[in-house]
Design a protein around this motif. Structure first.
Motif, mmCIF file in Angstrom:
data_model
loop_
_atom_site.group_PDB
_atom_site.id
_atom_site.type_symbol
_atom_site.label_atom_id
_atom_site.label_comp_id
_atom_site.label_asym_id
_atom_site.label_seq_id
_atom_site.Cartn_x
_atom_site.Cartn_y
_atom_site.Cartn_z
ATOM 1 N N ILE A 64 45.502 48.583 38.891
ATOM 2 C CA ILE A 64 46.582 49.404 38.326
ATOM 3 C C ILE A 64 46.238 49.788 36.880
ATOM 4 O O ILE A 64 46.461 50.922 36.454
ATOM 5 N N SER A 65 45.656 48.837 36.147
ATOM 6 C CA SER A 65 45.330 49.133 34.738
ATOM 7 C C SER A 65 44.028 49.919 34.616
ATOM 8 O O SER A 65 43.705 50.417 33.533
ATOM 9 N N LYS A 83 43.874 57.821 40.133
ATOM 10 C CA LYS A 83 42.435 57.825 40.432
ATOM 11 C C LYS A 83 41.661 58.589 39.357
ATOM 12 O O LYS A 83 42.039 59.697 38.973
ATOM 13 N N GLY A 84 40.612 57.967 38.865
ATOM 14 C CA GLY A 84 39.754 58.640 37.887
ATOM 15 C C GLY A 84 40.211 58.472 36.447
ATOM 16 O O GLY A 84 39.483 58.815 35.522
ATOM 17 N N GLU A 85 41.437 57.945 36.241
ATOM 18 C CA GLU A 85 41.916 57.760 34.855
ATOM 19 C C GLU A 85 41.366 56.443 34.308
ATOM 20 O O GLU A 85 41.604 55.386 34.892
ATOM 21 N N PRO A 86 40.647 56.478 33.196
ATOM 22 C CA PRO A 86 40.126 55.231 32.625
ATOM 23 C C PRO A 86 41.257 54.403 31.995
ATOM 24 O O PRO A 86 42.349 54.931 31.745
ATOM 25 N N PRO A 87 41.007 53.109 31.741
ATOM 26 C CA PRO A 87 42.071 52.235 31.222
ATOM 27 C C PRO A 87 42.760 52.788 29.964
ATOM 28 O O PRO A 87 43.986 52.704 29.859
ATOM 29 N N ILE A 95 51.168 52.511 30.673
ATOM 30 C CA ILE A 95 50.948 51.237 31.379
ATOM 31 C C ILE A 95 50.405 50.209 30.385
ATOM 32 O O ILE A 95 49.357 50.427 29.776
ATOM 33 N N GLY A 96 51.134 49.113 30.213
ATOM 34 C CA GLY A 96 50.667 48.035 29.342
ATOM 35 C C GLY A 96 50.453 46.783 30.177
ATOM 36 O O GLY A 96 51.107 46.612 31.205
ATOM 37 N N LEU A 174 55.136 47.545 32.436
ATOM 38 C CA LEU A 174 54.476 46.388 31.829
ATOM 39 C C LEU A 174 54.027 45.422 32.917
ATOM 40 O O LEU A 174 54.826 45.013 33.764
ATOM 41 N N LEU A 175 52.735 45.084 32.901
ATOM 42 C CA LEU A 175 52.170 44.164 33.887
ATOM 43 C C LEU A 175 51.941 42.820 33.203
ATOM 44 O O LEU A 175 51.162 42.740 32.241
ATOM 45 N N LEU A 176 52.619 41.780 33.664
ATOM 46 C CA LEU A 176 52.515 40.455 33.033
ATOM 47 C C LEU A 176 51.768 39.516 33.963
ATOM 48 O O LEU A 176 52.206 39.291 35.096
ATOM 49 N N ASP A 177 50.661 38.960 33.492
ATOM 50 C CA ASP A 177 49.840 38.090 34.344
ATOM 51 C C ASP A 177 49.944 36.634 33.891
ATOM 52 O O ASP A 177 49.292 36.225 32.924
ATOM 53 N N GLU A 178 50.815 35.889 34.579
ATOM 54 C CA GLU A 178 50.968 34.446 34.354
ATOM 55 C C GLU A 178 51.196 34.078 32.892
ATOM 56 O O GLU A 178 50.480 33.250 32.338
#
Ligand code: ATP
Length: 254
Positions: A64-65, A83-87, A95-96, A174-178
């Motif tokens: 996703i990121s 698709k094709g969009e860099p981070p 997108i954070g 916002l994507l929160l990873d653990e």
């Protein structure tokens, strides 16, 4: 001034589909890590993602990121295919994310870390960033640590900084990873309160977390992955009562 419009950053109406993941798969060589995963996240919603170690949760975030590319399927932000969009473009599109292992610039101060995220990630001018980052520090209860080197912070403050850095790019998703892993109950309670405040500002949140009580305190919906496949999705009470989820995730035979 921003170089991207609100629309380009995924601005839209509460309740509409904010993130659409369609039939996404990922293999590393012969190893299939995710297979045919689809789900929607609505604007303003908090979706919790559960799953045993190695289920493919972080891999999903990485796609996703834009850190890695899917082997198949499609990911859209609103109606815009990513698709094709860099981070860095995805960051400017709103997108954070945080990383499971906090990645601050350890030699810089807390405030300098936020400035980097705000200017390079969020596209704000340095001048605008000063006030904005001061607000983010306050929201994340880090104002008193602004001038401390990030490398010397406690675990809780490093987690707060990881979240603050993501917020400094002013994300709408916002994507929160653990972020609650390794914290005491009181500390994870503080973090939950912070996540609620962010949600109350209208930010859409997807939260991968093993600390179930933290997730249940804020999630509107849950999705469970196991061996790269979605095995359950829906209202939190329904998902945690699901016999497959109990067996696979919690190790309880129904
Ligand atoms: N770059 C890579 N190359 C090869 N295999 C990888 C790579 N990244 C992840 N994997 C493998 O993919 C699987 C899923 O990893 P992932 O980190 O997505 O799981 P996870 O659900 O986030 O687990 P955890 O809860 O332990 O963080 C694991 O078996 C991992 O070893």
């Amino acid at each position: 001034m921003r170089d991207t419009t609100d629309q380009a950053r995924g601005g839209g109406v509460a309740g509409e589909v904010h993130l659409a993941v369609r039939d996404v798969s990922k293999s590393f060589g012969a190893v299939r890590v995710l297979h045919g995963v689809s789900f929607d996240v609505h604007r303003g919603e908090v979706l919790g993602i559960l799953g045993p170690n190695g289920a493919g949760k972080t891999t999903l975030f990485n796609m996703i990121s834009g850190d890695i590319r899917p082997s198949g399927g499609e990911i859209r932000l609103g109606n815009v295919p990513l698709k094709g969009e860099p981070p860095f473009r995805r960051c400017k599109m709103g997108i954070g994310r945080t990383y499971q292992i906090p990645r601050p610039y350890s030699g810089m101060t807390t405030f300098e870390n936020l400035l980097v995220a705000s200017t390079f990630g969020g596209g704000r001018s340095e001048r605008d960033s000063y006030d904005f980052c001061a607000q983010v520090l306050e929201e994340c209860e880090l104002s008193g640590k602004a001038n401390l080197r990030a490398g010397g912070l406690t675990l809780l403050d490093r987690k707060r900084l990881e979240l603050a850095r993501a917020l400094a790019s002013d994300p709408q998703l916002l994507l929160l990873d653990e972020i609650a892993g390794g914290l005491t109950d009181e500390e994870s309670g503080d973090l939950v309160a912070l996540v609620r405040r962010i949600r109350d500002r209208g930010v859409t949140i997807v939260w991968i977390e093993h600390v179930l009580h933290a997730l249940l305190a804020v999630a509107d919906g849950l999705m469970v992955l196991n061996f790269g496949e979605k095995i359950a999705e829906g209202a939190p009470d329904t998902v945690i009562a699901d016999p497959d989820v109990k067996r696979v995730y919690m190790g309880i035979e129904g």
